[in-house]
Design a protein around this motif. Structure first.
Motif, PDB file in Angstrom:
ATOM      1  N   ASP A   9       0.826  -1.209   0.000  1.00  0.00           N
ATOM      2  CA  ASP A   9       0.000   0.000   0.000  1.00  0.00           C
ATOM      3  C   ASP A   9       0.858   1.256   0.000  1.00  0.00           C
ATOM      4  O   ASP A   9       0.491   2.265  -0.596  1.00  0.00           O
ATOM      5  CB  ASP A   9      -0.925   0.026   1.208  1.00  0.00           C
ATOM      6  N   ILE A  10       1.977   1.175   0.694  1.00  0.00           N
ATOM      7  CA  ILE A  10       2.878   2.328   0.766  1.00  0.00           C
ATOM      8  C   ILE A  10       4.309   1.833   0.636  1.00  0.00           C
ATOM      9  O   ILE A  10       4.711   0.881   1.292  1.00  0.00           O
ATOM     10  CB  ILE A  10       2.714   3.099   2.098  1.00  0.00           C
ATOM     11  N   SER A  11       5.053   2.496  -0.209  1.00  0.00           N
ATOM     12  CA  SER A  11       6.476   2.208  -0.375  1.00  0.00           C
ATOM     13  C   SER A  11       7.212   3.535  -0.246  1.00  0.00           C
ATOM     14  O   SER A  11       6.859   4.511  -0.909  1.00  0.00           O
ATOM     15  CB  SER A  11       6.719   1.587  -1.754  1.00  0.00           C
ATOM     16  N   ILE A  12       8.205   3.564   0.622  1.00  0.00           N
ATOM     17  CA  ILE A  12       8.943   4.795   0.876  1.00  0.00           C
ATOM     18  C   ILE A  12      10.431   4.494   0.768  1.00  0.00           C
ATOM     19  O   ILE A  12      10.910   3.523   1.336  1.00  0.00           O
ATOM     20  CB  ILE A  12       8.641   5.351   2.283  1.00  0.00           C
ATOM     21  N   SER A  13      11.144   5.322   0.041  1.00  0.00           N
ATOM     22  CA  SER A  13      12.596   5.171  -0.012  1.00  0.00           C
ATOM     23  C   SER A  13      13.234   6.556  -0.064  1.00  0.00           C
ATOM     24  O   SER A  13      12.700   7.479  -0.674  1.00  0.00           O
ATOM     25  CB  SER A  13      13.030   4.318  -1.206  1.00  0.00           C
ATOM     26  N   HIS A  31      -1.125   3.354  -8.195  1.00  0.00           N
ATOM     27  CA  HIS A  31      -0.717   4.161  -7.050  1.00  0.00           C
ATOM     28  C   HIS A  31      -0.339   5.589  -7.441  1.00  0.00           C
ATOM     29  O   HIS A  31      -0.015   5.875  -8.596  1.00  0.00           O
ATOM     30  CB  HIS A  31       0.488   3.504  -6.375  1.00  0.00           C
ATOM     31  N   LEU A  32      -0.357   6.485  -6.451  1.00  0.00           N
ATOM     32  CA  LEU A  32       0.213   7.824  -6.582  1.00  0.00           C
ATOM     33  C   LEU A  32       1.721   7.695  -6.432  1.00  0.00           C
ATOM     34  O   LEU A  32       2.192   6.866  -5.641  1.00  0.00           O
ATOM     35  CB  LEU A  32      -0.282   8.736  -5.456  1.00  0.00           C
ATOM     36  N   GLU A  33       2.467   8.498  -7.142  1.00  0.00           N
ATOM     37  CA  GLU A  33       3.917   8.489  -6.995  1.00  0.00           C
ATOM     38  C   GLU A  33       4.378   9.918  -6.744  1.00  0.00           C
ATOM     39  O   GLU A  33       4.087  10.818  -7.533  1.00  0.00           O
ATOM     40  CB  GLU A  33       4.578   7.917  -8.240  1.00  0.00           C
ATOM     41  N   LEU A  34       5.065  10.120  -5.626  1.00  0.00           N
ATOM     42  CA  LEU A  34       5.556  11.430  -5.235  1.00  0.00           C
ATOM     43  C   LEU A  34       7.074  11.367  -5.116  1.00  0.00           C
ATOM     44  O   LEU A  34       7.603  10.477  -4.453  1.00  0.00           O
ATOM     45  CB  LEU A  34       4.949  11.845  -3.898  1.00  0.00           C
ATOM     46  N   ASN A  83      -0.946   3.703  -2.367  1.00  0.00           N
ATOM     47  CA  ASN A  83      -2.201   3.196  -2.897  1.00  0.00           C
ATOM     48  C   ASN A  83      -3.291   4.220  -2.565  1.00  0.00           C
ATOM     49  O   ASN A  83      -3.501   4.560  -1.399  1.00  0.00           O
ATOM     50  CB  ASN A  83      -2.528   1.846  -2.258  1.00  0.00           C
ATOM     51  N   PRO A  84      -4.002   4.733  -3.555  1.00  0.00           N
ATOM     52  CA  PRO A  84      -5.023   5.751  -3.258  1.00  0.00           C
ATOM     53  C   PRO A  84      -6.174   5.219  -2.411  1.00  0.00           C
ATOM     54  O   PRO A  84      -6.899   6.005  -1.797  1.00  0.00           O
ATOM     55  CB  PRO A  84      -5.504   6.200  -4.634  1.00  0.00           C
ATOM     56  N   ASP A  85      -6.320   3.909  -2.330  1.00  0.00           N
ATOM     57  CA  ASP A  85      -7.391   3.329  -1.512  1.00  0.00           C
ATOM     58  C   ASP A  85      -7.195   3.586  -0.020  1.00  0.00           C
ATOM     59  O   ASP A  85      -8.140   3.461   0.753  1.00  0.00           O
ATOM     60  CB  ASP A  85      -7.511   1.825  -1.765  1.00  0.00           C
ATOM     61  N   VAL A  86      -5.964   3.949   0.395  1.00  0.00           N
ATOM     62  CA  VAL A  86      -5.752   4.261   1.812  1.00  0.00           C
ATOM     63  C   VAL A  86      -6.257   5.655   2.154  1.00  0.00           C
ATOM     64  O   VAL A  86      -6.257   6.053   3.310  1.00  0.00           O
ATOM     65  CB  VAL A  86      -4.274   4.079   2.252  1.00  0.00           C
ATOM     66  N   LYS A 130       9.854  -0.992   2.905  1.00  0.00           N
ATOM     67  CA  LYS A 130       8.516  -1.111   2.337  1.00  0.00           C
ATOM     68  C   LYS A 130       7.609  -1.778   3.369  1.00  0.00           C
ATOM     69  O   LYS A 130       8.026  -2.658   4.099  1.00  0.00           O
ATOM     70  CB  LYS A 130       8.542  -1.953   1.068  1.00  0.00           C
ATOM     71  N   PHE A 131       6.362  -1.360   3.407  1.00  0.00           N
ATOM     72  CA  PHE A 131       5.434  -1.961   4.339  1.00  0.00           C
ATOM     73  C   PHE A 131       4.022  -1.802   3.817  1.00  0.00           C
ATOM     74  O   PHE A 131       3.749  -1.016   2.922  1.00  0.00           O
ATOM     75  CB  PHE A 131       5.567  -1.330   5.734  1.00  0.00           C
ATOM     76  N   SER A 132       3.105  -2.579   4.389  1.00  0.00           N
ATOM     77  CA  SER A 132       1.692  -2.460   4.042  1.00  0.00           C
ATOM     78  C   SER A 132       0.914  -2.050   5.276  1.00  0.00           C
ATOM     79  O   SER A 132       1.246  -2.454   6.389  1.00  0.00           O
ATOM     80  CB  SER A 132       1.144  -3.790   3.532  1.00  0.00           C
ATOM     81  N   LEU A 133      -0.097  -1.253   5.076  1.00  0.00           N
ATOM     82  CA  LEU A 133      -0.962  -0.877   6.184  1.00  0.00           C
ATOM     83  C   LEU A 133      -1.842  -2.059   6.552  1.00  0.00           C
ATOM     84  O   LEU A 133      -2.259  -2.837   5.678  1.00  0.00           O
ATOM     85  CB  LEU A 133      -1.848   0.306   5.789  1.00  0.00           C
TER      86      LEU A 133
END
Length: 135
Positions: A9-13, A31-34, A83-86, A130-133
């Protein structure tokens, strides 16, 4: 071009000290990518339009927008894919709108945004890459 099926759901690096590289292969995903580019500059293609991401800028790709980066080894950046679903309260925005421009420059002029991005970077350093909610 390829469709990227993301498992988290969320990946951060975080890639400080001009390390890491953004994907040069054209791709899209749900997903959104920022990208927060805090040193260097980078080119990006978004839905066939090319843009420059200068230092102290944020780039945002909405769901299912084709994007790729022009490789530049001399950048320091933070990448967050969500993930925009969050965020169901924004689902109609993500489904029906796209930003007029995908690049917000001079991010340091927005101290609350800069503080939030730096807090996410700091928090990320204490978590896994990386982790998932929880569902």
């Amino acid at each position: 071009m390829f469709y990227e099926n993301r498992k988290n759901d969320i990946s951060i690096s975080d890639h400080p000290n001009r390390s890491g590289r953004l994907s040069p292969a054209p791709h899209l995903h749900y997903h959104l990518e920022l990208v927060y580019l805090y040193e260097g500059n980078c080119g990006v293609s978004l839905d066939s339009a090319e843009h420059l991401i200068p230092a102290d800028s944020v780039f945002l790709s909405f769901p299912n927008q084709t994007h790729s980066y022009i490789p530049n080894e001399n950048t320091s950046h933070f990448l967050m894919i969500i993930n925009p679903d969050v965020m169901p309260e924004f689902s109609s925005l993500f489904d029906r709108k796209i930003p007029e421009t995908p690049v917000l420059t001079n991010v340091s002029a927005y101290p609350e945004l800069t503080a939030l991005l730096r807090q996410i970077i700091t928090e990320r350093k204490t978590e896994e890459d990386k982790f998932s909610l929880p569902k």
